[in-house]
Design a protein around this motif. Structure first.
Motif, PDB file in Angstrom:
ATOM      1  N   UNK A  64     -27.194  -2.306 -33.004  1.00 37.06           N
ATOM      2  CA  UNK A  64     -27.135  -3.358 -31.988  1.00 37.06           C
ATOM      3  C   UNK A  64     -28.239  -4.381 -32.201  1.00 37.06           C
ATOM      4  N   UNK A  65     -29.452  -3.920 -32.507  1.00 35.38           N
ATOM      5  CA  UNK A  65     -30.566  -4.830 -32.708  1.00 35.38           C
ATOM      6  C   UNK A  65     -30.501  -5.582 -34.021  1.00 35.38           C
ATOM      7  N   UNK A  66     -29.985  -4.946 -35.072  1.00 36.89           N
ATOM      8  CA  UNK A  66     -29.954  -5.579 -36.391  1.00 36.89           C
ATOM      9  C   UNK A  66     -28.896  -6.672 -36.478  1.00 36.89           C
ATOM     10  N   UNK A 122     -37.254 -10.774 -36.077  1.00 34.72           N
ATOM     11  CA  UNK A 122     -36.341 -11.897 -36.306  1.00 34.72           C
ATOM     12  C   UNK A 122     -35.480 -11.624 -37.538  1.00 34.72           C
ATOM     13  N   UNK A 123     -34.667 -12.591 -37.892  1.00 33.62           N
ATOM     14  CA  UNK A 123     -33.750 -12.452 -39.028  1.00 33.62           C
ATOM     15  C   UNK A 123     -34.517 -12.130 -40.300  1.00 33.62           C
ATOM     16  N   UNK A 124     -34.033 -11.153 -41.068  1.00 31.83           N
ATOM     17  CA  UNK A 124     -34.651 -10.758 -42.320  1.00 31.83           C
ATOM     18  C   UNK A 124     -35.754  -9.736 -42.194  1.00 31.83           C
ATOM     19  N   UNK A 125     -36.253  -9.480 -40.998  1.00 27.64           N
ATOM     20  CA  UNK A 125     -37.297  -8.476 -40.817  1.00 27.64           C
ATOM     21  C   UNK A 125     -36.677  -7.085 -40.682  1.00 27.64           C
ATOM     22  N   UNK A 126     -37.527  -6.068 -40.734  1.00 30.51           N
ATOM     23  CA  UNK A 126     -37.095  -4.679 -40.612  1.00 30.51           C
ATOM     24  C   UNK A 126     -37.425  -4.174 -39.212  1.00 30.51           C
ATOM     25  N   UNK A 127     -36.437  -3.585 -38.564  1.00 30.97           N
ATOM     26  CA  UNK A 127     -36.639  -3.019 -37.235  1.00 30.97           C
ATOM     27  C   UNK A 127     -36.758  -1.503 -37.304  1.00 30.97           C
ATOM     28  N   UNK A 128     -37.687  -0.970 -36.546  1.00 29.79           N
ATOM     29  CA  UNK A 128     -37.872   0.484 -36.444  1.00 29.79           C
ATOM     30  C   UNK A 128     -37.452   0.882 -35.030  1.00 29.79           C
ATOM     31  N   UNK A 129     -36.442   1.735 -34.939  1.00 26.56           N
ATOM     32  CA  UNK A 129     -35.899   2.178 -33.654  1.00 26.56           C
ATOM     33  C   UNK A 129     -36.152   3.672 -33.547  1.00 26.56           C
ATOM     34  N   UNK A 130     -36.980   4.060 -32.569  1.00 30.92           N
ATOM     35  CA  UNK A 130     -37.376   5.455 -32.432  1.00 30.92           C
ATOM     36  C   UNK A 130     -37.094   5.947 -31.024  1.00 30.92           C
ATOM     37  N   UNK A 154     -36.165  10.940 -33.397  1.00 29.34           N
ATOM     38  CA  UNK A 154     -35.334  10.383 -34.451  1.00 29.34           C
ATOM     39  C   UNK A 154     -35.736   8.929 -34.639  1.00 29.34           C
ATOM     40  N   UNK A 155     -35.860   8.525 -35.890  1.00 31.67           N
ATOM     41  CA  UNK A 155     -36.267   7.163 -36.218  1.00 31.67           C
ATOM     42  C   UNK A 155     -35.275   6.573 -37.211  1.00 31.67           C
ATOM     43  N   UNK A 156     -34.887   5.338 -36.964  1.00 28.75           N
ATOM     44  CA  UNK A 156     -34.003   4.619 -37.873  1.00 28.75           C
ATOM     45  C   UNK A 156     -34.621   3.271 -38.202  1.00 28.75           C
ATOM     46  N   UNK A 157     -34.628   2.945 -39.479  1.00 27.07           N
ATOM     47  CA  UNK A 157     -35.093   1.636 -39.939  1.00 27.07           C
ATOM     48  C   UNK A 157     -33.874   0.833 -40.388  1.00 27.07           C
ATOM     49  N   UNK A 158     -33.848  -0.419 -40.050  1.00 25.87           N
ATOM     50  CA  UNK A 158     -32.753  -1.275 -40.484  1.00 25.87           C
ATOM     51  C   UNK A 158     -33.250  -2.699 -40.672  1.00 25.87           C
ATOM     52  N   UNK A 159     -32.645  -3.374 -41.613  1.00 28.46           N
ATOM     53  CA  UNK A 159     -33.020  -4.766 -41.861  1.00 28.46           C
ATOM     54  C   UNK A 159     -32.112  -5.660 -41.028  1.00 28.46           C
ATOM     55  N   UNK A 160     -32.720  -6.589 -40.328  1.00 28.02           N
ATOM     56  CA  UNK A 160     -31.961  -7.519 -39.508  1.00 28.02           C
ATOM     57  C   UNK A 160     -31.122  -8.439 -40.393  1.00 28.02           C
ATOM     58  N   UNK A 161     -29.945  -8.781 -39.918  1.00 27.86           N
ATOM     59  CA  UNK A 161     -29.072  -9.673 -40.685  1.00 27.86           C
ATOM     60  C   UNK A 161     -29.733 -11.028 -40.851  1.00 27.86           C
ATOM     61  N   UNK A 162     -29.281 -11.767 -41.859  1.00 30.25           N
ATOM     62  CA  UNK A 162     -29.904 -13.045 -42.179  1.00 30.25           C
ATOM     63  C   UNK A 162     -29.811 -14.090 -41.088  1.00 30.25           C
TER      64      UNK A 162
END
Length: 166
Positions: A64-66, A122-130, A154-162
């Motif tokens: 959802x955040x990415x 923001x766009x292109x950054x990596x989000x850490x969701x824990x 539980x932790x998930x890392x994802x890169x935000x879309x461009x």
């Protein structure tokens, strides 16, 4: 002396012939061990269900955040946090749940373990969701094996879309 030995042998022979009640005694000796194994298996199963639920919440919030989607009148970070909170099952006590969302410049910075900026970034950054949950086994018998409180996360890392939708 010989009389004492023969009388002791006679008592042992009498006990050996009379086997009534031995099953009850054996069951009484094995029952606490059996109950401990059953309760430990049950607690381990509950912890596994909690861990899977936490993983599901973290992944839903990360997706959802990415993607940059968010509810009208809210921020992307608040919307991702709401999705993560709504995914928590009825098995978990919401008071024991901690949700953290941080952003990093890239995956290298995120993997160093430092704390990033608050929010999903923001766009292109990596989000850490824990998502973290403090679990306390209900049985004091089992708490001796697992401890009085266990922190599951539980932790998930994802890169935000461009680009994010406007």
């Amino acid at each position: 002396m010989l009389h004492k030995i023969s009388s002791t042998l006679a008592i042992l022979k009498r006990i050996n012939r009379n086997q009534r009640g031995t099953s009850l005694i054996e069951f009484a000796l094995i029952f606490p061990i059996l109950i401990t194994i059953i309760l430990s298996t049950l607690v381990l199963g509950i912890m596994l269900v909690i861990k899977v639920n936490l993983q599901s919440c973290a992944m839903a919030g990360a997706y959802y955040g990415a993607t940059g989607a968010y509810a009208t009148g809210s921020t992307r970070t608040a919307s991702a946090q709401a999705v993560m909170s709504n995914g928590i099952s009825g098995l978990l006590n919401p008071a024991n749940v901690t949700i953290t969302i941080q952003s990093f410049i890239n995956f290298t910075t995120a993997s160093l373990g430092g704390s990033g900026a608050a929010g999903s970034g923001s766009a292109g950054q990596v989000g850490k969701y824990q998502v973290e949950y403090s679990y306390s086994p209900s049985s004091p018998l089992v708490a001796g094996f697992f401890g009085t409180s266990k922190s599951l996360s539980s932790t998930t890392y994802t890169k935000n879309v461009g680009t994010f939708p406007s």
